[in-house]
Design a protein around this motif. Sequence first.
Motif, PDB file in Angstrom:
ATOM      1  N   HIS A  74       2.772  -7.271  10.704  1.00 44.13           N
ATOM      2  CA  HIS A  74       4.372  -7.412  10.534  1.00 44.13           C
ATOM      3  C   HIS A  74       4.815  -6.024  10.083  1.00 44.13           C
ATOM      4  O   HIS A  74       5.987  -6.096   9.863  1.00 44.13           O
ATOM      5  CB  HIS A  74       4.698  -8.446   9.672  1.00 44.13           C
ATOM      6  N   LYS A  75       3.896  -5.169   9.822  1.00 40.75           N
ATOM      7  CA  LYS A  75       4.575  -3.762   9.009  1.00 40.75           C
ATOM      8  C   LYS A  75       3.632  -2.621   9.920  1.00 40.75           C
ATOM      9  O   LYS A  75       3.187  -1.885   9.317  1.00 40.75           O
ATOM     10  CB  LYS A  75       4.028  -3.568   7.629  1.00 40.75           C
ATOM     11  N   PRO A  76       3.910  -2.409  11.137  1.00 42.18           N
ATOM     12  CA  PRO A  76       3.528  -1.545  11.922  1.00 42.18           C
ATOM     13  C   PRO A  76       3.957  -0.175  11.337  1.00 42.18           C
ATOM     14  O   PRO A  76       3.322   0.978  11.676  1.00 42.18           O
ATOM     15  CB  PRO A  76       3.667  -1.751  13.304  1.00 42.18           C
ATOM     16  N   PHE A  77       4.980  -0.085  10.942  1.00 39.02           N
ATOM     17  CA  PHE A  77       5.503   1.451  10.282  1.00 39.02           C
ATOM     18  C   PHE A  77       4.842   1.731   9.158  1.00 39.02           C
ATOM     19  O   PHE A  77       4.859   2.941   9.284  1.00 39.02           O
ATOM     20  CB  PHE A  77       7.121   1.108   9.931  1.00 39.02           C
TER      21      PHE A  77
ATOM     22  N   ARG B 102       2.541   4.705  10.378  1.00 35.93           N
ATOM     23  CA  ARG B 102       3.073   5.998  10.664  1.00 35.93           C
ATOM     24  C   ARG B 102       3.327   6.682   9.343  1.00 35.93           C
ATOM     25  O   ARG B 102       3.348   7.905   9.223  1.00 35.93           O
ATOM     26  CB  ARG B 102       4.531   5.625  11.443  1.00 35.93           C
TER      27      ARG B 102
ATOM     28  N   GLY C  28       2.766  -5.655  -1.708  1.00 38.60           N
ATOM     29  CA  GLY C  28       3.574  -6.203  -0.662  1.00 38.60           C
ATOM     30  C   GLY C  28       3.359  -7.822  -1.168  1.00 38.60           C
ATOM     31  O   GLY C  28       4.503  -8.305  -0.992  1.00 38.60           O
TER      32      GLY C  28
END
Lengths: 328, 249
Positions: A267-270, A273, A298
């Motif tokens: 749910h937190k692919p960012f 990066r 989280g």
Amino acid sequence: MITEDEFLERWRREEQSYAAWGRYVAHELRSAIASRVSPTKLEMFLKIPVQPRVKNTESLLQKAFHRKKDYPNPYEQIEDKVGLRFVVLVEDDVRTIEEEVESGTGWTAQKAKDFEEDREQRPYEFDYQSLHYVLRSKDEFTFEGERILADMPCEVQVRTLLQHAYSELTHDTIYKPSVTATPALKRAAAKSMALIEATDGFFTEVSRTIGGMLAPDRALTGFLAERYSQFVGLEGVGGPLNKLLIDHYKHFAGDHFSRELEMWLSHKPFLGRLIHGRASSNSLYRVPAILLIYYAVGNNPKMALQDSPLSDEELEPIYSDLGEAIHG
Amino acid sequence: MLIVFDGTVGAHDAPFLGVIKAEMQSGFQRQDDGGSTITQLLKDIFLTKATRLYKVGMMVQESVSAKRPDGWTALVFDNNITQSHREAAAQYFFEGFLGCAFRGDGAYETARFFDLTREFVARSNLPTEEKRDVNDALYTYIKTEKSPTFTADEFAEKYLPKPTQDLFRNFLEAKHFPRRGIVRDTSRLGAKLRRRRFKFGSAAEFFASPEALSQRKVEIETGPAQKFGGDGDEIWTRIVVHQSVTEER
């Protein structure tokens, strides 16, 4: 029967080959052991650096002809013309090396002495203990520009640090003709060997218990390293910081952590990066434990703050990335 | 000074436009220049850690395809929004300047917060005494606090123990209860807030007003039977009402 001159001539011819054969065996075993004990560093695992040693010509001649050994074929029968020694902390480590010696493909290995077998056979004796192997080259080949002949012996000794200490104390002395080993001297040596064997046993117990306690941490460390490289696209860096952070935050990883982390990250692919972007200039983002910290923050932003080994300044960007407030 | 900025936010990179009314400050900056240290006065600096943010507005475009204004979420923070100032100073910023209005679903959301919190407390593993304390606090918080908005985080920080705060947050997230400010509106809760009901199995029921409980005019105490003159460890309850019986039905 070979004469001293013939012996010497052949030795002069082959000495360099024996030296190269010793280096080859050392190199092969070192790299096999290194990958076996990783992530522990080889230098940490081996308590004394491994140095192949070629027998000094003079002592070779003495052994062959003058020490009442009565070798019918001394050149072939002296198997320690080159030798190397592995010294490790506990008996379990001795067995680890034994497995690598046995499974090596560049030689045939024959066990020459085993302290456990000695204990079985002579339960009342406390004497020099070590594990000896004689490795023989299979076919002729070239290593570092030297020709290695077929069937060249190389002696490999493996022992614990304590066994090594005993050997250092006694080996060159009480077994030498110049020393008259009195009953009192023999008794003192036997007493120290008995004590060493008992201590080695306790060492093993302690080391196994610690190993058992560290096992879950090792599994978590391995899992995080693997996830880090997949998720961030970089190889994570292990070491003391990684260990410290995993140790502090591991209680946030529950029973189904691997599955839960997977779902949470999806749910937190960012985050991949962001971590990748900071990794080049900030070592905190190069340790795989960073994933565990993000997960802890989280899911438990308040508790993750308590007694954290990281400063607020270090934690702020992590809280910010997750949309959490670090202070009230 | 007004700062206007844009960017993207969230897992899906939703575009946003933000405005901040920033207070200007001045301060000193130290520079090490070889051997000497130069101290320089900086004027008109803003967004320092020491300044409070007085007014912040953000418009987030959650969905590009939805017809305006549906795809947009507006978030406003104004420290002037208190009961007394609600209509005056703050109104210009959120209404005149940003064109926003308070959400109309305050009554629904307040009631939902009330019910969810009670559900959470009942299901939590807090000790009985603490459960009652949190419930008492919930009544007071919803009913008597005067600020026109509240957030779940604010309640949690004031009244829940730390480890429970995280559990509460996760519980509300799972129930899709928003973390933004909620307009405090108790109109849907009327009867629930007027009196609290305690049940003791099927044999007894007891009603009391939250005020009487919080002012300790009614005291409810639980404990093992021995504490109240009985035998054994069975849990008993003692109710003390600082008043005589005035009516019986």
